[in-house]
Design a protein around this motif. Sequence first.
Motif, PDB file in Angstrom:
ATOM      1  N   SER A 103       0.840  -1.199   0.000  1.00 31.59           N
ATOM      2  CA  SER A 103       0.000   0.000   0.000  1.00 31.59           C
ATOM      3  C   SER A 103       0.871   1.243   0.000  1.00 31.59           C
ATOM      4  O   SER A 103       1.863   1.331   0.736  1.00 31.59           O
ATOM      5  CB  SER A 103      -0.929   0.037   1.207  1.00 31.59           C
ATOM      6  N   ILE A 104       0.482   2.225  -0.838  1.00 36.78           N
ATOM      7  CA  ILE A 104       1.187   3.512  -0.852  1.00 36.78           C
ATOM      8  C   ILE A 104       0.280   4.640  -0.336  1.00 36.78           C
ATOM      9  O   ILE A 104       0.630   5.809  -0.433  1.00 36.78           O
ATOM     10  CB  ILE A 104       1.715   3.842  -2.261  1.00 36.78           C
ATOM     11  N   ALA A 105      -0.888   4.274   0.217  1.00 38.41           N
ATOM     12  CA  ALA A 105      -1.820   5.272   0.761  1.00 38.41           C
ATOM     13  C   ALA A 105      -1.370   5.725   2.143  1.00 38.41           C
ATOM     14  O   ALA A 105      -0.693   4.989   2.867  1.00 38.41           O
ATOM     15  CB  ALA A 105      -3.225   4.687   0.835  1.00 38.41           C
ATOM     16  N   LYS A 106      -1.778   6.951   2.512  1.00 36.83           N
ATOM     17  CA  LYS A 106      -1.434   7.504   3.827  1.00 36.83           C
ATOM     18  C   LYS A 106      -2.700   8.015   4.497  1.00 36.83           C
ATOM     19  O   LYS A 106      -3.379   8.893   3.960  1.00 36.83           O
ATOM     20  CB  LYS A 106      -0.418   8.646   3.673  1.00 36.83           C
ATOM     21  N   GLY A 107      -3.025   7.465   5.649  1.00 33.05           N
ATOM     22  CA  GLY A 107      -4.216   7.904   6.368  1.00 33.05           C
ATOM     23  C   GLY A 107      -4.683   6.843   7.339  1.00 33.05           C
ATOM     24  O   GLY A 107      -4.066   5.785   7.470  1.00 33.05           O
ATOM     25  N   ILE A 108      -5.753   7.142   8.052  1.00 33.42           N
ATOM     26  CA  ILE A 108      -6.431   6.154   8.890  1.00 33.42           C
ATOM     27  C   ILE A 108      -7.913   6.202   8.551  1.00 33.42           C
ATOM     28  O   ILE A 108      -8.391   7.162   7.945  1.00 33.42           O
ATOM     29  CB  ILE A 108      -6.204   6.373  10.401  1.00 33.42           C
ATOM     30  N   GLU A 109      -8.623   5.180   8.956  1.00 31.36           N
ATOM     31  CA  GLU A 109     -10.035   5.056   8.607  1.00 31.36           C
ATOM     32  C   GLU A 109     -10.906   5.836   9.585  1.00 31.36           C
ATOM     33  O   GLU A 109     -10.762   5.696  10.806  1.00 31.36           O
ATOM     34  CB  GLU A 109     -10.436   3.579   8.616  1.00 31.36           C
ATOM     35  N   GLU A 110     -11.796   6.662   9.042  1.00 29.32           N
ATOM     36  CA  GLU A 110     -12.747   7.369   9.899  1.00 29.32           C
ATOM     37  C   GLU A 110     -13.644   6.363  10.599  1.00 29.32           C
ATOM     38  O   GLU A 110     -14.052   5.362  10.029  1.00 29.32           O
ATOM     39  CB  GLU A 110     -13.600   8.325   9.068  1.00 29.32           C
TER      40      GLU A 110
END
Length: 330
Positions: A103-110
């Motif tokens: 994965s190259i995404a950056k964030g966390i799940e709301e």
Amino acid sequence: MSKVAFLGGGSFGTALSIMLAKKGLSVKIWDRKPKVISDINIKRENVKYLSGIVIPAGVTAFIDLENVIIGSELIVLAVPSHAIRELSKRITPYLKQNQIIVSIAKGIEEGSSKRISEIIEEEIPSNPIVILSGPSHAEEVALDIPTTVVVTSKNMEYAKIVQNVFMSSNFRVYTNEDIIGVEIGGAVKNIIALAAGISDGIGYGDNAKAALMTRGMSEIIKIGTRLGGKIETFYGLTGMGDLIVTCTSMHSRNRRAGILIGKGVSMEKACKDIGMVVEGIKAIRAFYELKEKEQISMPITDVLYKVLFEGKDPKDGVYELMSRNKKAEF
């Protein structure tokens, strides 16, 4: 490994595809937009997301998801963080257990506050998962401008495999065993970049940006270490490195969106003008929820939430930050 699939034809996925194709790997890209597919295959250019960059013949794009996954040894999830769960569910029937998920995404799940690796693991429990993060604008990666990133995993043997696949003379890949720190650092910096952009849009100078970046690093460390990350990780590529590049560059969509908001443009109009997902806006909601639950002081995140979702004037937000009670730096 010589066969890599990118799920998502955005700017960073395309840039990495170009880089790997130049190394001689066979690369497939899946995207849901027929125009992106045809531009890559016929024009040899991703006009929408990476205009002006020639895509090598080793990259082929497809609209058929199953075709892209079957036969690929490495599957790169190159979609925004909010799309990771849905895409993970969608690809599960086509996967074999020996395929590595990156994965190259950056964030966390709301709502759940889960990190990207945790989301993928819930939906794809049988495959190894690797996270690639760090200061890396797609526009520069595609032009072979020297870049350094970091990879991490619960099983570092797979991180080392990914390190070997992506390593090149202009793309240096480090490993880091601190998967929590790597993921949290890469996610929170988007919030600070948005704030830095707003500061620029208002017309403030270098002093204000230096203050935001430095105190922003404090917020990254506070929540990152509370969640189990190691403090040294946040002084590395996925913390300080990512923070610097995202807060100072016009390649940064978070900073560009912030500049528009600082000039008085609405959040919705700013996102529309950027034309791509502004991860910092989604990160603010998610981390505001998380810091409230964990009872962590994150004043920049607090004020930014009020500006974006409660209608607070950005200048009033700055006054709120500057007029808080006196305290020691550490």
